[in-house]
Design a protein around this motif. Sequence first.
Motif, PDB file in Angstrom:
ATOM      1  N   LYS A 125      67.882  47.895  -1.350  1.00  0.00           N
ATOM      2  CA  LYS A 125      68.053  48.571  -0.174  1.00  0.00           C
ATOM      3  C   LYS A 125      67.696  49.361   0.123  1.00  0.00           C
ATOM      4  O   LYS A 125      67.074  49.107   1.991  1.00  0.00           O
ATOM      5  CB  LYS A 125      69.784  47.905  -0.288  1.00  0.00           C
ATOM      6  N   ARG A 126      68.146  50.085  -0.410  1.00  0.00           N
ATOM      7  CA  ARG A 126      66.777  51.636   0.147  1.00  0.00           C
ATOM      8  C   ARG A 126      65.682  51.184   0.540  1.00  0.00           C
ATOM      9  O   ARG A 126      64.990  52.202   1.683  1.00  0.00           O
ATOM     10  CB  ARG A 126      66.839  52.710  -1.183  1.00  0.00           C
ATOM     11  N   LYS A 137      64.417  48.483   1.469  1.00  0.00           N
ATOM     12  CA  LYS A 137      64.457  47.321   1.958  1.00  0.00           C
ATOM     13  C   LYS A 137      64.374  48.090   3.233  1.00  0.00           C
ATOM     14  O   LYS A 137      63.761  47.812   4.954  1.00  0.00           O
ATOM     15  CB  LYS A 137      65.202  46.518   2.669  1.00  0.00           C
ATOM     16  N   ARG A 138      65.625  49.156   3.483  1.00  0.00           N
ATOM     17  CA  ARG A 138      65.384  50.351   5.238  1.00  0.00           C
ATOM     18  C   ARG A 138      64.015  50.885   5.543  1.00  0.00           C
ATOM     19  O   ARG A 138      63.712  51.325   6.618  1.00  0.00           O
ATOM     20  CB  ARG A 138      66.686  51.172   4.521  1.00  0.00           C
ATOM     21  N   LYS A 139      63.757  51.842   4.272  1.00  0.00           N
ATOM     22  CA  LYS A 139      62.499  52.354   4.309  1.00  0.00           C
ATOM     23  C   LYS A 139      61.598  51.332   4.679  1.00  0.00           C
ATOM     24  O   LYS A 139      60.656  51.918   5.910  1.00  0.00           O
ATOM     25  CB  LYS A 139      61.793  52.360   2.379  1.00  0.00           C
ATOM     26  N   ILE A 162      61.591  49.350   6.862  1.00  0.00           N
ATOM     27  CA  ILE A 162      62.048  48.605   7.957  1.00  0.00           C
ATOM     28  C   ILE A 162      61.759  49.797   9.271  1.00  0.00           C
ATOM     29  O   ILE A 162      61.317  49.711  10.008  1.00  0.00           O
ATOM     30  CB  ILE A 162      63.898  48.555   8.625  1.00  0.00           C
TER      31      ILE A 162
END
Length: 164
Positions: free
Chosen positions: A16-17, A19-21, A23
Amino acid sequence: MLDQLEFVEMLSEENKRRKRKRIVLTKLFVETCALALAFVTTQRNRGPMDLGTFNDDEDKIRNRKYLLKCMYDGSVVACYDQLCLTKRNFHDLCTMLRERCGLCDSVYVTVEEKVPVFLLVVDHSIKMRMLCGTYKRSLWTISTHFSAVLNTLLSLHGEFIKLP
């Protein structure tokens, strides 16, 4: 088994981390591309840059043209105050001196510049040395063109005297 669950949770949080990075980085990349594209299109539509003048002669010529343009193509009041002629009368006088009397442009000085020099000396009693600074011309140039206009007007006056 507990260790495996913790490990899976830790992997999912890490994913998740990441993926956020990704994005955030993708947003920054798209914004940078948009800004670059906007900059390129505005640069393409812009005209050429004014580089100014390369020497003093170009600057003198540009200032002289601006001075003359303001003098006889500016307002009616400014033209009358400086030349004691209306704009129409000034242009008619220049045309008459050019066509009927044979006064012509020299290599660097036009009739429209010779006549104001003559009128400023005669009408306002301005010294030729003062006009050297105003027109950025030498004293010899000012006096030569003053004499040319004076001789032309004297020849014109002689023609009028000879008329019956």
